[in-house]
Design a protein around this motif. Structure first.
Motif, PDB file in Angstrom:
ATOM      1  N   ILE A 165       0.949  -1.126  -0.103  1.00 51.93           N
ATOM      2  CA  ILE A 165       0.088  -0.135   0.032  1.00 51.93           C
ATOM      3  C   ILE A 165       0.927   1.175  -0.138  1.00 51.93           C
ATOM      4  CG2 ILE A 165      -0.064   0.129   2.626  1.00 51.93           C
ATOM      5  CD1 ILE A 165      -3.107   0.703   0.213  1.00 51.93           C
ATOM      6  N   ASN A 166       0.444   2.200  -0.255  1.00 55.70           N
ATOM      7  CA  ASN A 166       1.322   3.532  -0.699  1.00 55.70           C
ATOM      8  C   ASN A 166       1.570   4.113   0.911  1.00 55.70           C
ATOM      9  OD1 ASN A 166      -1.884   4.272  -0.693  1.00 55.70           O
ATOM     10  ND2 ASN A 166      -1.133   6.138  -0.447  1.00 55.70           N
ATOM     11  N   PRO A 167       2.679   4.649   1.298  1.00 58.70           N
ATOM     12  CA  PRO A 167       2.757   5.373   2.476  1.00 58.70           C
ATOM     13  C   PRO A 167       1.465   6.090   3.274  1.00 58.70           C
ATOM     14  CG  PRO A 167       4.888   5.422   1.325  1.00 58.70           C
ATOM     15  CD  PRO A 167       3.432   5.105   0.352  1.00 58.70           C
ATOM     16  N   PRO A 168       1.342   6.520   4.160  1.00 61.37           N
ATOM     17  CA  PRO A 168       0.468   7.308   5.036  1.00 61.37           C
ATOM     18  C   PRO A 168       0.557   8.486   4.470  1.00 61.37           C
ATOM     19  CG  PRO A 168       1.675   5.958   6.487  1.00 61.37           C
ATOM     20  CD  PRO A 168       2.371   5.846   5.460  1.00 61.37           C
ATOM     21  N   ARG A 169      -0.480   9.360   4.372  1.00 63.16           N
ATOM     22  CA  ARG A 169      -0.417  10.750   4.016  1.00 63.16           C
ATOM     23  C   ARG A 169      -0.379  11.754   5.385  1.00 63.16           C
ATOM     24  NH1 ARG A 169      -3.527  10.894  -1.479  1.00 63.16           N
ATOM     25  NH2 ARG A 169      -3.649   8.692  -2.094  1.00 63.16           N
ATOM     26  N   LYS A 170      -0.029  12.846   4.985  1.00 64.93           N
ATOM     27  CA  LYS A 170      -0.220  13.782   6.346  1.00 64.93           C
ATOM     28  C   LYS A 170      -1.757  14.194   6.457  1.00 64.93           C
ATOM     29  CE  LYS A 170       4.102  15.329   6.656  1.00 64.93           C
ATOM     30  NZ  LYS A 170       5.045  16.733   6.673  1.00 64.93           N
ATOM     31  N   SER A 171      -2.618  14.207   5.274  1.00 62.01           N
ATOM     32  CA  SER A 171      -3.972  14.429   5.472  1.00 62.01           C
ATOM     33  C   SER A 171      -4.566  13.548   4.429  1.00 62.01           C
ATOM     34  CB  SER A 171      -4.516  15.835   5.199  1.00 62.01           C
ATOM     35  OG  SER A 171      -4.263  16.299   3.971  1.00 62.01           O
ATOM     36  N   ALA A 172      -5.939  13.090   4.886  1.00 64.70           N
ATOM     37  CA  ALA A 172      -6.413  12.092   3.850  1.00 64.70           C
ATOM     38  C   ALA A 172      -6.706  12.351   2.451  1.00 64.70           C
ATOM     39  CB  ALA A 172      -7.902  11.701   4.476  1.00 64.70           C
ATOM     40  N   ASN A 173      -6.776  13.778   2.189  1.00 56.97           N
ATOM     41  CA  ASN A 173      -7.120  14.086   0.928  1.00 56.97           C
ATOM     42  C   ASN A 173      -5.960  15.059   0.443  1.00 56.97           C
ATOM     43  OD1 ASN A 173      -9.923  13.344   0.918  1.00 56.97           O
ATOM     44  ND2 ASN A 173     -10.358  15.073   2.448  1.00 56.97           N
ATOM     45  N   GLY A 174      -4.973  15.185   0.979  1.00 57.49           N
ATOM     46  CA  GLY A 174      -3.549  15.790   0.464  1.00 57.49           C
ATOM     47  C   GLY A 174      -2.763  14.881  -0.476  1.00 57.49           C
ATOM     48  N   PRO A 175      -1.711  15.262  -0.964  1.00 61.09           N
ATOM     49  CA  PRO A 175      -0.901  14.615  -1.764  1.00 61.09           C
ATOM     50  C   PRO A 175      -0.282  13.414  -1.191  1.00 61.09           C
ATOM     51  CG  PRO A 175      -0.194  16.753  -1.814  1.00 61.09           C
ATOM     52  CD  PRO A 175      -1.211  16.708  -0.643  1.00 61.09           C
ATOM     53  N   ALA A 176      -0.161  12.454  -1.913  1.00 63.48           N
ATOM     54  CA  ALA A 176       0.283  11.038  -1.477  1.00 63.48           C
ATOM     55  C   ALA A 176       1.871  11.221  -1.470  1.00 63.48           C
ATOM     56  CB  ALA A 176       0.113   9.906  -2.538  1.00 63.48           C
ATOM     57  N   GLY A 177       2.588  12.108  -2.099  1.00 61.24           N
ATOM     58  CA  GLY A 177       3.915  12.255  -1.926  1.00 61.24           C
ATOM     59  C   GLY A 177       4.863  11.453  -2.633  1.00 61.24           C
ATOM     60  N   VAL A 178       4.141  10.158  -2.825  1.00 60.31           N
ATOM     61  CA  VAL A 178       4.931   9.131  -3.510  1.00 60.31           C
ATOM     62  C   VAL A 178       4.956   9.529  -5.058  1.00 60.31           C
ATOM     63  CG1 VAL A 178       5.483   7.408  -2.094  1.00 60.31           C
ATOM     64  CG2 VAL A 178       3.304   7.470  -3.140  1.00 60.31           C
ATOM     65  N   SER A 179       6.061   9.131  -5.887  1.00 59.21           N
ATOM     66  CA  SER A 179       5.837   9.142  -7.178  1.00 59.21           C
ATOM     67  C   SER A 179       6.747   8.035  -7.872  1.00 59.21           C
ATOM     68  CB  SER A 179       6.417  10.528  -7.770  1.00 59.21           C
ATOM     69  OG  SER A 179       7.485  10.788  -7.177  1.00 59.21           O
ATOM     70  N   ILE A 180       6.516   7.814  -9.291  1.00 60.32           N
ATOM     71  CA  ILE A 180       7.203   6.950  -9.823  1.00 60.32           C
ATOM     72  C   ILE A 180       8.625   7.432 -10.235  1.00 60.32           C
ATOM     73  CG2 ILE A 180       7.358   5.432 -11.914  1.00 60.32           C
ATOM     74  CD1 ILE A 180       4.244   5.032 -11.798  1.00 60.32           C
ATOM     75  N   GLN A 181       9.702   6.727 -10.217  1.00 57.97           N
ATOM     76  CA  GLN A 181      10.994   7.125 -10.075  1.00 57.97           C
ATOM     77  C   GLN A 181      11.905   6.152 -10.951  1.00 57.97           C
ATOM     78  OE1 GLN A 181      12.136   8.311  -6.125  1.00 57.97           O
ATOM     79  NE2 GLN A 181      11.964   5.962  -5.621  1.00 57.97           N
ATOM     80  N   SER A 182      13.014   6.449 -11.197  1.00 56.78           N
ATOM     81  CA  SER A 182      14.035   5.514 -11.539  1.00 56.78           C
ATOM     82  C   SER A 182      14.561   4.926 -10.417  1.00 56.78           C
ATOM     83  CB  SER A 182      14.962   6.302 -12.493  1.00 56.78           C
ATOM     84  OG  SER A 182      16.317   5.307 -12.497  1.00 56.78           O
ATOM     85  N   SER A 183      14.513   3.557 -10.160  1.00 53.70           N
ATOM     86  CA  SER A 183      15.067   3.032  -9.004  1.00 53.70           C
ATOM     87  C   SER A 183      16.473   3.341  -8.970  1.00 53.70           C
ATOM     88  CB  SER A 183      14.758   1.525  -8.863  1.00 53.70           C
ATOM     89  OG  SER A 183      15.462   0.746  -9.774  1.00 53.70           O
ATOM     90  N   GLN A 184      17.187   3.036 -10.138  1.00 55.75           N
ATOM     91  CA  GLN A 184      18.707   3.328 -10.286  1.00 55.75           C
ATOM     92  C   GLN A 184      19.000   2.852 -11.732  1.00 55.75           C
ATOM     93  OE1 GLN A 184      19.691  -1.227  -8.717  1.00 55.75           O
ATOM     94  NE2 GLN A 184      18.286   0.030  -7.509  1.00 55.75           N
ATOM     95  N   MET A 185      20.284   3.224 -11.874  1.00 54.21           N
ATOM     96  CA  MET A 185      20.646   3.135 -13.402  1.00 54.21           C
ATOM     97  C   MET A 185      21.997   2.758 -13.448  1.00 54.21           C
ATOM     98  SD  MET A 185      20.839   7.187 -13.846  1.00 54.21           S
ATOM     99  CE  MET A 185      21.798   8.189 -12.890  1.00 54.21           C
ATOM    100  N   LEU A 186      22.313   2.137 -14.514  1.00 46.96           N
ATOM    101  CA  LEU A 186      23.592   1.666 -14.780  1.00 46.96           C
ATOM    102  C   LEU A 186      24.429   2.622 -15.502  1.00 46.96           C
ATOM    103  CD1 LEU A 186      23.485  -2.204 -15.629  1.00 46.96           C
ATOM    104  CD2 LEU A 186      24.230  -1.069 -13.430  1.00 46.96           C
ATOM    105  N   CYS A 187      25.747   3.364 -15.231  1.00 49.50           N
ATOM    106  CA  CYS A 187      26.463   4.300 -15.811  1.00 49.50           C
ATOM    107  C   CYS A 187      27.674   3.705 -16.374  1.00 49.50           C
ATOM    108  CB  CYS A 187      26.661   5.499 -14.938  1.00 49.50           C
ATOM    109  SG  CYS A 187      25.220   6.012 -14.133  1.00 49.50           S
ATOM    110  N   VAL A 188      28.464   4.288 -17.163  1.00 45.83           N
ATOM    111  CA  VAL A 188      29.627   4.135 -17.646  1.00 45.83           C
ATOM    112  C   VAL A 188      30.533   4.953 -17.007  1.00 45.83           C
ATOM    113  CG1 VAL A 188      31.212   4.031 -19.766  1.00 45.83           C
ATOM    114  CG2 VAL A 188      28.765   3.268 -19.861  1.00 45.83           C
ATOM    115  N   SER A 189      31.663   4.437 -16.597  1.00 43.13           N
ATOM    116  CA  SER A 189      32.373   5.382 -15.890  1.00 43.13           C
ATOM    117  C   SER A 189      33.383   6.030 -16.838  1.00 43.13           C
ATOM    118  CB  SER A 189      33.258   4.607 -14.691  1.00 43.13           C
ATOM    119  OG  SER A 189      34.615   4.774 -14.989  1.00 43.13           O
ATOM    120  N   SER A 190      33.862   7.459 -16.592  1.00 41.29           N
ATOM    121  CA  SER A 190      34.643   8.162 -17.362  1.00 41.29           C
ATOM    122  C   SER A 190      36.179   7.437 -17.277  1.00 41.29           C
ATOM    123  CB  SER A 190      34.791   9.704 -17.135  1.00 41.29           C
ATOM    124  OG  SER A 190      35.050  10.046 -15.760  1.00 41.29           O
ATOM    125  N   ASP A 191      36.493   6.585 -16.295  1.00 36.56           N
ATOM    126  CA  ASP A 191      37.955   6.117 -15.844  1.00 36.56           C
ATOM    127  C   ASP A 191      37.798   4.998 -16.771  1.00 36.56           C
ATOM    128  OD1 ASP A 191      38.323   8.011 -14.305  1.00 36.56           O
ATOM    129  OD2 ASP A 191      37.607   6.629 -12.335  1.00 36.56           O
TER     130      ASP A 191
END
Lengths: 459, 309
Positions: A321-347
């Motif tokens: 379930i989504n995390p609790p809100r500050k008020s029942a009708n307020g923003p949920a605060g959570v959003s979809i995001q990149s969990s992590q990514m793979l990067c190439v190093s400049s080294d």
């Protein structure tokens, strides 16, 4: 006598040479591979200025040695290693050395590697990438010249792994969001109603204390306090309000009191015995030995992609379930995001080879049949469709939950995919003051003010 | 011997040969592995840390010279002051406990018995393995909420202790672990005890001294130089306590075990304030130097020196 002394000198010299050889052994392996790659390096070096070393070695069959590291749980380690082995079998000239690590160890090691210019060729980063920007080999040119084929994903998914200037810093390993995993059976046993989308922190606190009183276990296991109380917590105050502003060069809120309720609640719950104290929290090393797994707690904080590991370890039915809100009708605060990514190093000596592996890792269907979305829901359409066919019930629950969060009202705001470089320091200070509140050396109000002032002083 | 460098050379040696066969050359060549290692791994890092302590180096960006700001900020940092407090507390609790225990066991093992050397090796074992991460992890499990210690306490009907959740209790598992590694101090004490001439004891017995008196009037004074040595060694190693606190408590709860070295690590590696951490290390060197100097100064009054006595 003379011969003896001469022998002694000889032996001593041999010893010095031996120690010198020992201290240099690390380097010599590097220079060996350097020498072996001499010809290849030339093309890479000439390409470096134009930043497109890719075309040169794409057809090369010369041996390539890449180093890769990531953080995560045992499930992730096993699956990632299997994919590395698959890639090595398809590309016999590529040898990938890997280092599976836990989160803290990973970033400690990364810091030292950054200082010594030896960052792994392929490495994993989250929203904290601006800290390491100087070590990231941006992928724009590889995308332009076709080394990385991005036709299978969307611009929106590319953008969550790019900075505000449009530099493609990595390829997203999957999208996720935060949530609360709870054990419905324990809720029922304590006579507490299961949480709904609109539940509030008051509901959460009440559920924790009731479960603790009725069942003698923790109501809630360890939360990511920084996320719950500060990063997401401030988002819940209203649309467009965040801990940091959109340009990552200052704070995004003005009233420090937005932080105090969570601090107070955490201290109260520890006092009541409904939440593990800092000593008990220390016993949790990763999601697979969370108190929910052993049935010592009824709910815990997870990133949606961790839910599968948690359920597998627990072996019981858990819900998300989504995390609790500050008020029942307020923003949920959570959003979809990149969990992590793979990067190439400049080294990296072989940025193009590293980029090719990353493309394989994120978009190859066979590889993702092994990874099974453990890092979050894949961003390549074909992969997502291939996985959709045989999802387990647990995985389905994660997909559904991410859809639910995706449908939440965001007031038209888009998510900032990055956080400023000072985030780690502020997070550390946040946890420090939270402990002060738990051990009653500060009131929640004082701590909130101190956190706010400290965070503001970082800019 | 070819000690006289400028002496006329009877065997007609070339200057090169004279150089190679010179005693000093031989000495330096033998010492070279240590000298080179010491320069590369001790002196150079120390000097660079002295330089970094006056900069804002963060491992990632180029450092800026900021003078003594790090040192000034140190004394306004409550976490730093707290780390000094808890480290001193740890040192003053753990060192006497460990030394007393080591002396006690060494004393027991002076009895002539065939098993003495076996027991000595046995008791030395914790010293060999005690500093390892593996043992620290075992310790963490032992003192966990439902670990062996608490299970046994509960079985005895005593109330269990929340070792790592309480700010006052958390230091004890770490102190006990330190005391448990008494082996090397014990060996040194044992060697010291052997050196005390048996005639002293015989004379005391003839005069009618009892066991306790013999211990206080003969054993302790004769052993005092060894005690001084052990004290200094243990003081220094205790100030540098790291592994146990890092693995077992991670400095918690609420910084109750945030020892000096651990805080240096936290600032330097975790928060990447390398400059600040370097400054902290230099202050630590200073503090340890002062404490060692005090011990040496006061030792005149309690260390018995046969040459003077």
């Amino acid at each position: 006598m003379r011969i003896k002394r001469f022998l002694a000198v000889l032996l001593a010299l041999a010893m010095i040479l031996a120690t010198a050889a020992c201290t240099k052994s690390d380097d010599s392996t590097n220079s060996d591979s350097n020498a072996a790659q001499g010809a290849d390096n030339n093309s890479a070096a000439s390409g470096d200025t134009g930043n497109k070393a890719g075309t040169g070695d794409s057809a090369s069959t010369e041996p390539v040695k890449l180093r890769m590291a990531w953080w995560g749980s045992q499930t992730r380690h096993d699956r990632t290693i299997a994919v590395i082995e698959l890639y090595e079998s398809l590309h016999p000239n590529v040898d990938i050395e890997y280092e599976p690590m836990d989160f803290d160890g990973y970033f400690n090691k990364l810091a030292t590697l950054v200082a010594s210019n030896e960052v792994w060729d392929i490495f994993q980063l989250g929203s904290n990438f601006p800290t390491y920007q100087s070590k990231i080999y941006t992928l724009n040119d590889f995308i332009a010249d076709g080394t990385i084929d991005v036709s299978g994903t969307t611009d929106a998914f590319l953008r969550i792994a790019a900075d505000e200037k449009g530099n493609q810093v990595g390829l997203c390993s999957g999208v996720n969001t935060y949530g609360i995993a709870y054990d419905p059976a324990l809720f029922a046993a304590a006579g507490v109603a299961e949480p709904t989308e609109n539940w509030t922190w008051d509901d959460y606190k009440k559920a924790c204390t009731t479960i603790h009183e009725k069942l003698g276990i923790y109501g809630s296991s360890k939360f990511d306090d920084w996320q719950a109380g500060a990063s997401m917590g401030v988002n819940q105050e209203g649309f467009g309000i965040g801990f940091f502003n959109k340009t990552n060069d200052g704070l995004g809120f003005t009233d420090y009191k937005m932080l105090s309720d969570y601090l107070q609640m955490r201290a109260d719950l520890v006092d009541a015995g409904a939440y593990p104290d800092p000593g008990a929290c220390q016993e949790i090393s990763d999601i697979e030995n969370d108190f929910v797994v052993s049935g010592e707690a009824a709910m815990t904080w997870v990133a949606s992609n961790q839910f599968v590991s948690l359920c597998t370890a627990a072996g019981r039915e858990l819900k998300l379930i989504n995390p609790p809100r500050k008020s029942a009708n307020g923003p949920a605060g959570v959003s979809i995001q990149s969990s992590q990514m793979l990067c190439v190093s400049s080294d990296s000596k072989y940025p193009a080879e590293a980029a090719k592996f990353i493309e394989f890792f994120q978009s190859n269907i066979d590889a993702n049949q092994i990874l099974l979305a453990e890092r979050g829901i894949p961003t390549f359409t074909a992969v997502r469709e291939a996985l959709a066919g045989n999802l387990t019930d647990i995985e389905k629950a994660v997909y559904e939950y991410v859809d639910v969060v995706g449908a939440f009202d965001t007031g038209g705001e888009t998510v900032n995919p990055s956080s400023p470089a000072c985030t780690d320091t502020i997070k550390e200070q946040y946890n420090y003051y939270l402990n002060k509140v738990i051990y009653k050396e500060m009131t929640a109000d004082e701590a909130a003010k101190a956190i706010y002032d400290f965070a503001a002083s970082q800019f | 011997m070819s000690k006289k460098i400028n002496a006329p050379d009877k065997s007609g040696r070339t200057p090169w040969n004279r150089f190679v066969y010179n005693t000093n050359t031989v000495g330096y060549v033998f010492a070279a592995p240590f000298i080179i290692g010491f320069l590369i791994f001790t002196i150079i890092p120390m000097l660079s840390s002295l330089y970094y302590s006056c900069t804002d180096y963060n491992l990632i960006e180029k450092e800026n010279w900021i003078g003594l700001s790090n040192y000034i900020y140190l004394f306004q940092d409550p976490r730093f002051l707290n780390s000094i407090k808890v480290t001193l507390q740890y040192v003053f609790l753990s060192v006497p406990t460990k030394l007393a225990f080591a002396l006690f066991i060494a004393f027991l093992l002076t009895r002539p018995s065939r098993l003495v050397s076996f027991y000595r090796s046995l008791y030395y074992l914790p010293s060999l393995i005690g500093g390892s991460v593996a043992v620290a992890l075992v310790w963490k499990e032992l003192f966990a909420r439902k670990g062996l210690i608490n299970t046994n306490l509960a079985a005895l009907g005593v109330s269990t202790i929340n070792w790592f959740g309480s700010m006052t209790a958390a230091k004890w598992p770490i102190i006990i672990m330190t005391a448990w590694q008494f082996g090397s101090s014990m060996l040194i004490f044992a060697a010291g005890l052997k050196e005390i001439p048996g005639s002293y004891y015989e004379a005391a017995k003839i005069d009618g001294a009892n066991g306790r008196k013999i211990f206080w009037k003969i054993t302790l004074p004769c052993l005092s130089p060894v005690i001084l040595f052990n004290l200094i060694m243990q003081l220094i190693s205790s100030f540098m306590v790291f592994t146990q606190a890092f693995v077992i408590t991670a400095g918690g709860p609420n910084d109750a075990t945030m020892y000096y070295a651990l805080y240096v690590y936290k600032q330097g590696i975790q928060s990447r304030n390398m400059g600040y951490a370097s400054a902290m290390s230099w202050v630590m060197l200073l503090i340890m130097g002062v404490i060692t100097a005090i011990v040496f100064k006061t030792s005149k009054h309690w260390v018995f020196n046969e040459a003077e006595g």
